[in-house]
Design a protein around this motif. Structure first.
Motif, PDB file in Angstrom:
ATOM      1  N   GLN A  58      31.581  35.161  60.110  1.00  0.00           N
ATOM      2  CA  GLN A  58      31.841  33.767  59.767  1.00  0.00           C
ATOM      3  C   GLN A  58      33.233  33.622  59.160  1.00  0.00           C
ATOM      4  O   GLN A  58      33.569  34.329  58.207  1.00  0.00           O
ATOM      5  CB  GLN A  58      30.793  33.248  58.769  1.00  0.00           C
ATOM      6  CG  GLN A  58      29.370  33.307  59.278  1.00  0.00           C
ATOM      7  CD  GLN A  58      29.158  32.399  60.479  1.00  0.00           C
ATOM      8  OE1 GLN A  58      29.646  31.276  60.519  1.00  0.00           O
ATOM      9  NE2 GLN A  58      28.443  32.901  61.479  1.00  0.00           N
ATOM     10  N   VAL A  59      34.012  32.697  59.686  1.00  0.00           N
ATOM     11  CA  VAL A  59      35.366  32.488  59.187  1.00  0.00           C
ATOM     12  C   VAL A  59      35.352  32.081  57.709  1.00  0.00           C
ATOM     13  O   VAL A  59      36.276  32.410  56.963  1.00  0.00           O
ATOM     14  CB  VAL A  59      36.137  31.468  60.067  1.00  0.00           C
ATOM     15  CG1 VAL A  59      35.591  30.073  59.898  1.00  0.00           C
ATOM     16  CG2 VAL A  59      37.629  31.504  59.776  1.00  0.00           C
ATOM     17  N   GLY A  60      34.294  31.422  57.266  1.00  0.00           N
ATOM     18  CA  GLY A  60      34.188  31.023  55.867  1.00  0.00           C
ATOM     19  C   GLY A  60      34.153  32.190  54.900  1.00  0.00           C
ATOM     20  O   GLY A  60      34.403  32.017  53.698  1.00  0.00           O
ATOM     21  N   GLU A  61      33.857  33.380  55.397  1.00  0.00           N
ATOM     22  CA  GLU A  61      33.849  34.560  54.539  1.00  0.00           C
ATOM     23  C   GLU A  61      35.253  34.883  54.016  1.00  0.00           C
ATOM     24  O   GLU A  61      35.384  35.569  52.999  1.00  0.00           O
ATOM     25  CB  GLU A  61      33.273  35.762  55.277  1.00  0.00           C
ATOM     26  CG  GLU A  61      31.784  35.647  55.516  1.00  0.00           C
ATOM     27  CD  GLU A  61      31.199  36.851  56.229  1.00  0.00           C
ATOM     28  OE1 GLU A  61      31.932  37.815  56.541  1.00  0.00           O
ATOM     29  OE2 GLU A  61      29.988  36.835  56.473  1.00  0.00           O
ATOM     30  N   LEU A  62      36.274  34.377  54.678  1.00  0.00           N
ATOM     31  CA  LEU A  62      37.636  34.598  54.179  1.00  0.00           C
ATOM     32  C   LEU A  62      37.774  34.073  52.753  1.00  0.00           C
ATOM     33  O   LEU A  62      38.400  34.708  51.903  1.00  0.00           O
ATOM     34  CB  LEU A  62      38.663  33.917  55.089  1.00  0.00           C
ATOM     35  CG  LEU A  62      38.824  34.484  56.487  1.00  0.00           C
ATOM     36  CD1 LEU A  62      39.736  33.595  57.328  1.00  0.00           C
ATOM     37  CD2 LEU A  62      39.362  35.904  56.439  1.00  0.00           C
ATOM     38  N   LYS A  63      37.198  32.906  52.478  1.00  0.00           N
ATOM     39  CA  LYS A  63      37.255  32.328  51.130  1.00  0.00           C
ATOM     40  C   LYS A  63      36.502  33.202  50.133  1.00  0.00           C
ATOM     41  O   LYS A  63      36.962  33.412  49.003  1.00  0.00           O
ATOM     42  CB  LYS A  63      36.648  30.920  51.124  1.00  0.00           C
ATOM     43  CG  LYS A  63      37.489  29.882  51.809  1.00  0.00           C
ATOM     44  CD  LYS A  63      36.796  28.532  51.719  1.00  0.00           C
ATOM     45  CE  LYS A  63      37.566  27.455  52.424  1.00  0.00           C
ATOM     46  NZ  LYS A  63      36.894  26.146  52.319  1.00  0.00           N
ATOM     47  N   LEU A  64      35.341  33.710  50.545  1.00  0.00           N
ATOM     48  CA  LEU A  64      34.556  34.563  49.661  1.00  0.00           C
ATOM     49  C   LEU A  64      35.307  35.843  49.311  1.00  0.00           C
ATOM     50  O   LEU A  64      35.325  36.276  48.153  1.00  0.00           O
ATOM     51  CB  LEU A  64      33.215  34.914  50.301  1.00  0.00           C
ATOM     52  CG  LEU A  64      32.264  33.751  50.595  1.00  0.00           C
ATOM     53  CD1 LEU A  64      31.035  34.246  51.358  1.00  0.00           C
ATOM     54  CD2 LEU A  64      31.858  33.049  49.309  1.00  0.00           C
ATOM     55  N   ILE A  65      35.925  36.437  50.319  1.00  0.00           N
ATOM     56  CA  ILE A  65      36.672  37.677  50.101  1.00  0.00           C
ATOM     57  C   ILE A  65      37.871  37.424  49.198  1.00  0.00           C
ATOM     58  O   ILE A  65      38.110  38.152  48.229  1.00  0.00           O
ATOM     59  CB  ILE A  65      37.120  38.296  51.443  1.00  0.00           C
ATOM     60  CG1 ILE A  65      35.900  38.740  52.249  1.00  0.00           C
ATOM     61  CG2 ILE A  65      38.080  39.464  51.215  1.00  0.00           C
ATOM     62  CD1 ILE A  65      36.194  39.037  53.704  1.00  0.00           C
ATOM     63  N   ASN A  66      38.637  36.369  49.480  1.00  0.00           N
ATOM     64  CA  ASN A  66      39.805  36.048  48.671  1.00  0.00           C
ATOM     65  C   ASN A  66      39.398  35.760  47.224  1.00  0.00           C
ATOM     66  O   ASN A  66      40.052  36.224  46.288  1.00  0.00           O
ATOM     67  CB  ASN A  66      40.551  34.860  49.280  1.00  0.00           C
ATOM     68  CG  ASN A  66      41.838  34.557  48.555  1.00  0.00           C
ATOM     69  OD1 ASN A  66      41.849  33.705  47.665  1.00  0.00           O
ATOM     70  ND2 ASN A  66      42.902  35.234  48.938  1.00  0.00           N
ATOM     71  N   GLY A  67      38.315  35.024  47.048  1.00  0.00           N
ATOM     72  CA  GLY A  67      37.836  34.722  45.703  1.00  0.00           C
ATOM     73  C   GLY A  67      37.408  35.981  44.957  1.00  0.00           C
ATOM     74  O   GLY A  67      37.694  36.142  43.768  1.00  0.00           O
ATOM     75  N   TYR A  68      36.732  36.875  45.646  1.00  0.00           N
ATOM     76  CA  TYR A  68      36.289  38.120  45.018  1.00  0.00           C
ATOM     77  C   TYR A  68      37.484  39.001  44.644  1.00  0.00           C
ATOM     78  O   TYR A  68      37.541  39.551  43.547  1.00  0.00           O
ATOM     79  CB  TYR A  68      35.344  38.885  45.947  1.00  0.00           C
ATOM     80  CG  TYR A  68      34.937  40.223  45.397  1.00  0.00           C
ATOM     81  CD1 TYR A  68      34.025  40.323  44.351  1.00  0.00           C
ATOM     82  CD2 TYR A  68      35.485  41.397  45.906  1.00  0.00           C
ATOM     83  CE1 TYR A  68      33.654  41.551  43.839  1.00  0.00           C
ATOM     84  CE2 TYR A  68      35.121  42.635  45.396  1.00  0.00           C
ATOM     85  CZ  TYR A  68      34.211  42.710  44.360  1.00  0.00           C
ATOM     86  OH  TYR A  68      33.861  43.930  43.842  1.00  0.00           O
ATOM     87  N   LEU A  69      38.432  39.120  45.555  1.00  0.00           N
ATOM     88  CA  LEU A  69      39.566  40.011  45.312  1.00  0.00           C
ATOM     89  C   LEU A  69      40.507  39.494  44.230  1.00  0.00           C
ATOM     90  O   LEU A  69      41.067  40.273  43.467  1.00  0.00           O
ATOM     91  CB  LEU A  69      40.351  40.237  46.607  1.00  0.00           C
ATOM     92  CG  LEU A  69      39.638  41.011  47.708  1.00  0.00           C
ATOM     93  CD1 LEU A  69      40.535  41.108  48.939  1.00  0.00           C
ATOM     94  CD2 LEU A  69      39.213  42.393  47.236  1.00  0.00           C
ATOM     95  N   LEU A  70      40.703  38.178  44.156  1.00  0.00           N
ATOM     96  CA  LEU A  70      41.744  37.636  43.272  1.00  0.00           C
ATOM     97  C   LEU A  70      41.253  36.630  42.242  1.00  0.00           C
ATOM     98  O   LEU A  70      42.053  36.035  41.518  1.00  0.00           O
ATOM     99  CB  LEU A  70      42.840  36.996  44.125  1.00  0.00           C
ATOM    100  CG  LEU A  70      43.615  37.970  45.000  1.00  0.00           C
ATOM    101  CD1 LEU A  70      44.451  37.228  46.026  1.00  0.00           C
ATOM    102  CD2 LEU A  70      44.498  38.862  44.141  1.00  0.00           C
ATOM    103  N   GLY A  71      39.947  36.431  42.146  1.00  0.00           N
ATOM    104  CA  GLY A  71      39.392  35.397  41.276  1.00  0.00           C
ATOM    105  C   GLY A  71      39.674  35.563  39.796  1.00  0.00           C
ATOM    106  O   GLY A  71      39.662  34.588  39.052  1.00  0.00           O
ATOM    107  N   LYS A  72      39.927  36.768  39.348  1.00  0.00           N
ATOM    108  CA  LYS A  72      40.230  36.976  37.925  1.00  0.00           C
ATOM    109  C   LYS A  72      41.731  36.876  37.658  1.00  0.00           C
ATOM    110  O   LYS A  72      42.157  36.949  36.510  1.00  0.00           O
ATOM    111  CB  LYS A  72      39.707  38.324  37.477  1.00  0.00           C
ATOM    112  CG  LYS A  72      38.209  38.433  37.662  1.00  0.00           C
ATOM    113  CD  LYS A  72      37.532  39.019  36.499  1.00  0.00           C
ATOM    114  CE  LYS A  72      36.070  39.035  36.874  1.00  0.00           C
ATOM    115  NZ  LYS A  72      35.153  39.240  35.908  1.00  0.00           N
TER     116      LYS A  72
END
Length: 144
Positions: A58-72
């Protein structure tokens, strides 16, 4: 409408949640943090701490990955950029997908992901299709 200046501190360093004002220090911390988070994601077999399983379908997983990697590090992590973006390297300017057309880019990438999932187990076909998807995602470049 946001402008690039909205993403920056007065000295030009990216606005961040850690209060870092030195560009080199921020770059190193961002690198170290994303490497650490990437390794944790791999060890968790691509399952996020909230229990969501990443599948790459799912292309929407890009947001999840970006949020996980850089959310802090950044408050905009996990959200698409709101300004147009280009990059100059070795005198060559690359224009990434304009914000106004993100919906079209998402639909096209999702179509490619769906098609990829239906390909036969042919190494050459898979490699070519995967290369195309990766190129499209790179040109989409939805995050800062």
């Amino acid at each position: 409408m946001k402008q690039w200046e909205d993403y920056l501190q007065p000295n030009g360093t990216l606005r961040n949640l850690l209060g870092i004002t030195d560009d080199e220090e921020l770059h190193q911390l961002e690198y170290d943090y994303t490497v650490d988070r990437s390794q944790k994601l791999i060890l968790a077999k691509y399952k996020l701490p909230d229990g969501r399983q990443l599948t790459g379908q799912q292309v929407g997983e890009l947001k999840l990955i970006n949020g996980y990697l850089l959310g802090k590090v950044y408050d905009w992590a996990g959200h698409y950029r709101e300004v147009d973006f280009n990059k100059t390297a070795n005198g060559v300017v690359t224009f990434f997908h304009p914000v106004a057309l993100f919906g079209n880019a998402e639909m096209d990438i999702q179509r490619q992901l769906d098609n990829f999932a239906m390909l036969p187990n042919d190494r050459e076909q898979l490699a070519q299709a995967l290369g195309q998807v990766v190129t499209e995602i790179n040109m989409f470049h939805p995050f800062r």
